[in-house]
Write an enzyme that holds these catalytic residues in place. Structure first.
Site, short mmCIF file in Angstrom:
data_model
loop_
_atom_site.label_atom_id
_atom_site.label_comp_id
_atom_site.label_asym_id
_atom_site.label_seq_id
_atom_site.Cartn_x
_atom_site.Cartn_y
_atom_site.Cartn_z
N GLY A 128 0.84 -1.19 0.00
CA GLY A 128 0.00 0.00 0.00
C GLY A 128 0.88 1.24 0.00
O GLY A 128 2.07 1.19 -0.32
N ILE A 140 2.22 3.08 2.37
CA ILE A 140 3.40 3.09 3.24
C ILE A 140 4.45 2.10 2.73
O ILE A 140 5.64 2.41 2.67
CB ILE A 140 3.01 2.78 4.69
N THR A 159 5.83 -1.58 11.65
CA THR A 159 5.19 -0.29 11.95
C THR A 159 3.73 -0.32 11.51
O THR A 159 3.11 0.74 11.39
CB THR A 159 5.92 0.87 11.25
N ARG A 197 0.60 -2.90 12.39
CA ARG A 197 -0.31 -3.11 13.50
C ARG A 197 0.20 -4.26 14.35
O ARG A 197 0.71 -5.25 13.84
CB ARG A 197 -1.74 -3.44 13.00
N GLU A 234 -1.77 -2.33 23.53
CA GLU A 234 -1.12 -1.04 23.75
C GLU A 234 -1.84 -0.29 24.86
O GLU A 234 -3.07 -0.19 24.84
CB GLU A 234 -1.12 -0.22 22.46
N HIS A 266 4.37 3.44 19.38
CA HIS A 266 3.39 3.75 18.33
C HIS A 266 3.48 5.22 17.89
O HIS A 266 2.54 5.99 18.05
CB HIS A 266 1.97 3.43 18.80
#
Length: 336
Positions: free
Chosen positions: A167, A169, A243, A245, A274, A293
């Site tokens: 995608g 990123i 980076t 999920r 988290e 995060h």
């Protein structure tokens, strides 16, 4: 008018669960009756429910659980706008049933998150965090001022990078890798082809890449994608970066692989839970860089996310289509 049945001068009430960078909230306050959660941390469940109870608009973050019960307890709520790309925290089905459009902020943070992914890759490869601690702890002594075996890392230039997920990123990371003269392998569920990226099966990517960077969305199909079996297929000198999920990488299996020397190093910005549990096996795993995060954490990107979140909110309150609406059937939805 903001909505049918309202006077022109009426200001809808909006609850924002956090202050945001930039000037977006100040401009929003000129148009609505705005309440912003004043504390630096996220509001507790009870405070979130109380703040949103009489609101017509809710501006939230990914740390705010907007579930069916909370939505039911907000009878006046007409618009939800999240300052985030992911919407795991919002019950989309419950919002859609109520006719509430949900805004989000995609297409803003790709380059910034790619910067962090590559920064983590470099930090893990060159043992930056470990070397920083060595110096700060006073261990860099005269006798050890230059150690031929000290902090030997991995070369990045000319190495092979595997990008899982192509995608926005993933593509941005691939572009950075080409600047380092890297061979880039890519795998995506959609079999996307990209110039300068060799499309391969996931098993081949894991077996060949010296660096692996994860950029797929968390779905039922990708949860646990990099489990113990997948990690065992990686090279012993490989470095893993996530980076995307938490939940995509099996954290216990990763910690075990690092402790057993079956993986050279790793760097994580995201976690299955988290904040990271203080009992997590990751915390004492060797050769592991951890960040809380911060993929989108640049001044420009967080400010732009805030701007888009406010644009979504205002559009929904005014009965216009949101610039970025997440409800599948609400692309042209007009609230009210």
């Amino acid at each position: 008018a903001w909505a049918r049945g309202r006077t022109v001068n009426a200001r809808p009430r909006v609850f924002a669960t956090r202050n945001l960078p930039g000037g977006a909230l100040a401009r929003l306050a000129q148009r609505v009756s705005l309440e912003v959660w004043p504390d630096p941390g996220a509001p507790a469940r009870e405070a979130l429910a109380a703040g949103a109870r009489d609101a017509e608009g809710l501006l939230c973050l990914l740390t705010d659980r907007i579930d069916a019960a909370l939505i039911k307890g907000c009878p006046r709520l007409r618009v939800i706008s999240s300052c985030s790309v992911g919407l795991d925290h919002v019950d989309m089905e419950a919002a859609t049933r109520r006719g509430i459009p949900v805004g989000y902020t995609p297409g803003v943070l790709a380059e910034t998150t790619a910067d962090l992914a590559f920064a983590l890759l470099l930090a893990a490869a060159r043992r930056i965090v470990e070397a920083d601690g060595f110096l700060r702890q006073g261990r860099w002594t005269w006798e050890r001022r230059w150690d031929p075996d000290g902090f030997l890392g991995r070369d990045v230039y000319g190495a092979t990078l595997g990008v899982i997920g192509l995608g926005a990123i993933g593509r941005a990371v691939a572009a950075r890798a080409r600047g380092f003269g890297m061979r880039v392998l890519g795998w995506s569920r959609s079999l996307r082809e990209l110039e300068g990226v060799e499309p391969v099966e996931l098993s081949e990517l894991l077996a060949e890449a010296q660096f692996v960077s994860v950029h797929v969305a968390l779905t039922p199909e990708t949860r646990g994608l990099l489990d113990a079996a997948a990690l065992a297929r990686m090279r012993e000198d490989a470095i893993l970066v996530n980076t995307a999920r938490g939940g995509i990488v099996d954290e216990a299996a990763l910690a075990a692989a690092l402790r057993g020397g079956r993986l050279a190093a790793a760097a994580l910005d995201v976690f299955a839970r988290e904040p990271l549990d203080t009992a997590s096996p990751l915390l004492d795993a060797p050769n592991l860089v951890l960040t809380p995060h911060i993929g989108s954490a640049s001044v420009a990107t967080r400010s732009r996310m805030a701007e888009l979140a406010v644009e979504n909110l205002v559009a929904g309150l005014e009965g216009r289509a949101m610039p970025r609406c997440a409800n599948p059937d609400f692309a042209d939805f007009a609230a009210g």
